[in-house]
Design a protein around this motif. Structure first.
Motif, PDB file in Angstrom:
ATOM      1  N   THR A 366      37.943  32.554  34.620  1.00  0.00           N
ATOM      2  CA  THR A 366      39.063  33.180  35.567  1.00  0.00           C
ATOM      3  C   THR A 366      40.465  33.068  35.175  1.00  0.00           C
ATOM      4  OG1 THR A 366      37.784  32.292  37.441  1.00  0.00           O
ATOM      5  CG2 THR A 366      40.050  32.692  37.904  1.00  0.00           C
ATOM      6  N   LYS A 367      41.120  34.216  35.283  1.00  0.00           N
ATOM      7  CA  LYS A 367      42.477  34.299  34.720  1.00  0.00           C
ATOM      8  C   LYS A 367      43.519  33.985  35.752  1.00  0.00           C
ATOM      9  CE  LYS A 367      42.165  38.106  32.466  1.00  0.00           C
ATOM     10  NZ  LYS A 367      42.449  39.330  31.657  1.00  0.00           N
ATOM     11  N   PHE A 368      44.070  32.970  35.654  1.00  0.00           N
ATOM     12  CA  PHE A 368      45.059  32.745  36.908  1.00  0.00           C
ATOM     13  C   PHE A 368      46.549  33.521  36.858  1.00  0.00           C
ATOM     14  CE2 PHE A 368      42.115  29.195  36.797  1.00  0.00           C
ATOM     15  CZ  PHE A 368      41.763  29.083  38.351  1.00  0.00           C
ATOM     16  N   ASN A 369      46.809  34.158  35.862  1.00  0.00           N
ATOM     17  CA  ASN A 369      47.896  35.012  35.773  1.00  0.00           C
ATOM     18  C   ASN A 369      47.882  36.057  36.637  1.00  0.00           C
ATOM     19  OD1 ASN A 369      49.303  33.182  34.136  1.00  0.00           O
ATOM     20  ND2 ASN A 369      49.187  34.338  32.206  1.00  0.00           N
ATOM     21  N   THR A 370      46.780  36.557  36.880  1.00  0.00           N
ATOM     22  CA  THR A 370      46.400  37.732  37.660  1.00  0.00           C
ATOM     23  C   THR A 370      45.771  37.471  39.033  1.00  0.00           C
ATOM     24  OG1 THR A 370      44.099  38.114  36.928  1.00  0.00           O
ATOM     25  CG2 THR A 370      45.905  39.217  35.729  1.00  0.00           C
ATOM     26  N   ALA A 371      45.944  36.025  39.411  1.00  0.00           N
ATOM     27  CA  ALA A 371      45.374  35.574  40.831  1.00  0.00           C
ATOM     28  C   ALA A 371      46.414  34.953  41.678  1.00  0.00           C
ATOM     29  CB  ALA A 371      44.253  34.528  40.304  1.00  0.00           C
ATOM     30  N   ASN A 372      46.209  35.032  42.989  1.00  0.00           N
ATOM     31  CA  ASN A 372      47.229  34.637  43.749  1.00  0.00           C
ATOM     32  C   ASN A 372      47.096  33.295  44.222  1.00  0.00           C
ATOM     33  OD1 ASN A 372      49.555  34.733  45.564  1.00  0.00           O
ATOM     34  ND2 ASN A 372      48.384  35.602  47.369  1.00  0.00           N
ATOM     35  N   THR A 373      47.309  32.355  43.296  1.00  0.00           N
ATOM     36  CA  THR A 373      47.185  30.914  43.309  1.00  0.00           C
ATOM     37  C   THR A 373      48.404  30.234  42.829  1.00  0.00           C
ATOM     38  OG1 THR A 373      46.469  30.398  41.343  1.00  0.00           O
ATOM     39  CG2 THR A 373      44.630  31.146  42.906  1.00  0.00           C
ATOM     40  N   PRO A 374      48.729  28.931  43.155  1.00  0.00           N
ATOM     41  CA  PRO A 374      50.082  28.198  42.521  1.00  0.00           C
ATOM     42  C   PRO A 374      50.022  28.043  41.068  1.00  0.00           C
ATOM     43  CG  PRO A 374      48.991  27.037  44.359  1.00  0.00           C
ATOM     44  CD  PRO A 374      47.936  28.040  44.111  1.00  0.00           C
TER      45      PRO A 374
END
Length: 504
Positions: A366-374
């Motif tokens: 999971t790449k978080f730079n493209t996810a709407n999370t903190p």
């Protein structure tokens, strides 16, 4: 003395209001403090065991153009006499004495660090009081000053040396910076704790600033500094030096951790060292993987060791070494790894200079730079997990925004998949920049160490408490690392000494 303390605090407040975002106030305060040091520190006892038998009530501490001293030959003579009279087999310890040397050269021990007040300490006091000392001089005139002498016992032999003071470390830490202006911290739990603080001036601690620390399965605290490594068993300190390790007494140990098998791992001199109780130290050569240096050594719950470097994450298990970087994991935002954490679901979280990813047990990323999370465009800098599977992440903005950054703070991944974000605008956090976190499994609360605002206690519901040098026995407001032993005692490494927080 009260006047000068008030005066310095007043000046510091004035400077802080004029220069709130610079280091000017801190630098000038330290300069003023050192300038007035000879008068403000009159008759101050450095160590816990005080001897109130000296007649001179006015002295400065390790001061003068020429500092008070005792010849090394004399100290070696004392050690020789003691070594003939005592058997120090299997003893590793040290005792530090504060000695007042008057302008006449008369000497008198003021305080020492031996809480047992042993017969050995009494004999050393007699030797130190009977020595020939050279008084300190200021502008050519003899003055009264106190100096420190440390006697160390290792490998069956006692040795001694003068222990010079860095007076800048005695300067007041100043005031914490509290960005949260909406919360009044009543700190109802503060009364339930005993605080104990050790510094290099009231104990054998090698340095006030703890770079890293770890508690092993025997509840021994390993305390690493830029000026040496020591062990603390809850009662006394044992130096890790040339007599019992590959290190000298002043080796800068950059990081240390304890793995699930109770092996101690340390990083110093660009090398990795492993210590096993009863077997001693072993050097591990990972040079081809660690050429850029190690930022952190992290212990995972599955027995792997994680070494974060600028060239990738080095994973070690049973002497097998794997390098994770953009070549092996193209989804990594960068090979410059700042932190890594594996959770109870066997997911590996990796923070880099350009963002964070998570790799699950099936290698799905999971790449978080493209996810709407903190965690979007954020690097995790620390993590801890509670018994319910909730994970708490401290974060650093990859865009390097200066000042109090509301995107930082703490991100929480609930066990149900919900994300929360705590900062100093929407919660009781006093500031957003977090250095360390600890989930207290005894009290079921979250402890947070901040960079400028002290220690935070969060009950995971609605109560936030903030402890620092202005409202508690904390020695300052900068907390680098938190760890807990099997009894529930919490240790905090700070910029102003080692602190133990014990539940009453």
């Amino acid at each position: 003395m009260v006047f000068w303390v008030w005066f310095l605090l007043f000046i510091n407040g004035m400077l802080a209001s004029l220069y709130p975002t610079t280091k000017v106030c801190k630098l000038l305060l330290i300069s003023l403090f050192v300038f007035f040091l000879p008068s403000t520190l009159s008759a101050q006892y450095l160590f816990l065991e005080k001897i109130e038998a000296c007649g001179n009530a006015s002295f400065c501490m390790d001061c003068g153009d020429k500092k008070a001293t005792c010849d090394q030959f004399t100290l070696d003579y004392i050690c020789g006499q003691i070594n003939r009279r005592y058997s120090f087999k299997d003893v590793n310890t040290s005792i530090t004495f504060q000695v007042l040397v008057e302008s006449s050269g008369f000497s008198c021990v003021l305080s020492h660090s031996d809480v047992t007040n042993s017969s050995l300490t009494s004999e050393l006091i007699r030797y130190l009081n009977g020595n020939i000392w050279k008084a300190a001089k200021e502008n050519g005139k003899p003055i009264s000053a106190s100096v420190n002498v440390m006697f160390r016992i290792a490998n069956g032999v006692m040795s001694a040396r003068m222990l010079r003071m860095d007076l800048s470390q005695l300067a007041p830490p100043g005031d914490p910076v509290i960005y949260n202006k909406t919360i009044t911290y009543t700190n109802p739990s503060l009364k339930n704790y005993d605080f104990k603080v050790w510094t290099r001036y009231n104990s054998p601690l090698p340095d006030n600033i703890g770079q890293s620390a770890a508690v092993d399965k025997s509840d021994i605290l390993w305390y690493a500094t830029a000026k040496g490594l020591t062990r603390f068993d809850g009662e006394g300190f044992t130096p890790v030096n040339e007599f019992n390790s590959p290190f000298t007494a002043e080796t800068p140990v950059q990081d240390i951790t304890v793995d699930k098998d109770n092996f101690k791992w340390a990083y110093a001199y660009n090398r990795v060292y492993k210590y096993q109780d009863g077997a001693g130290w072993q050097i591990y050569d990972f040079k081809k993987f660690l050429a850029s240096g190690v930022n952190h050594i992290l212990n995972s719950r599955n027995g792997k060791l994680l070494f974060t470097t600028k060239d990738g994450l080095v994973v070690v298990k049973k002497d097998k070494v794997v390098l994770l970087n953009k070549k092996t994991i193209p989804q990594l935002p960068s090979s410059n790894i700042s932190y890594a954490f594996d959770d109870s679901q066997q997911r590996l979280w990796i923070g880099t200079s350009k963002g964070t990813i998570m790799m699950d047990g099936h290698s799905i990323i999971t790449k978080f730079n493209t996810a709407n999370t903190p965690l979007k465009n954020m690097s995790i800098s620390g993590a801890t997990e509670d018994e319910n599977g909730n994970i708490y992440f401290s974060m650093v903005d990859c865009n390097k925004v200066e000042g109090d950054n509301d995107r930082e703070g703490i991100a929480v991944l609930k066990a149900n998949g919900q994300w929360l974000h705590y900062n100093d605008k929407n919660s009781g956090m006093p500031a957003n920049h977090v250095n360390t976190m600890l989930y207290d499994k005894f009290e079921h609360v979250l402890w947070i160490g901040t960079d400028q605002s002290g220690l935070v206690r969060f009950n995971l519901k609605d109560e936030w408490e903030n402890y620092h040098n202005n409202n508690s026995a904390m020695p300052g407001f900068t907390v680098y690392q938190l760890m807990q032993d099997s009894k529930g005692d919490i240790y905090a490494t700070t910029a102003n000494g080692l602190t133990r927080i014990k539940k009453k």
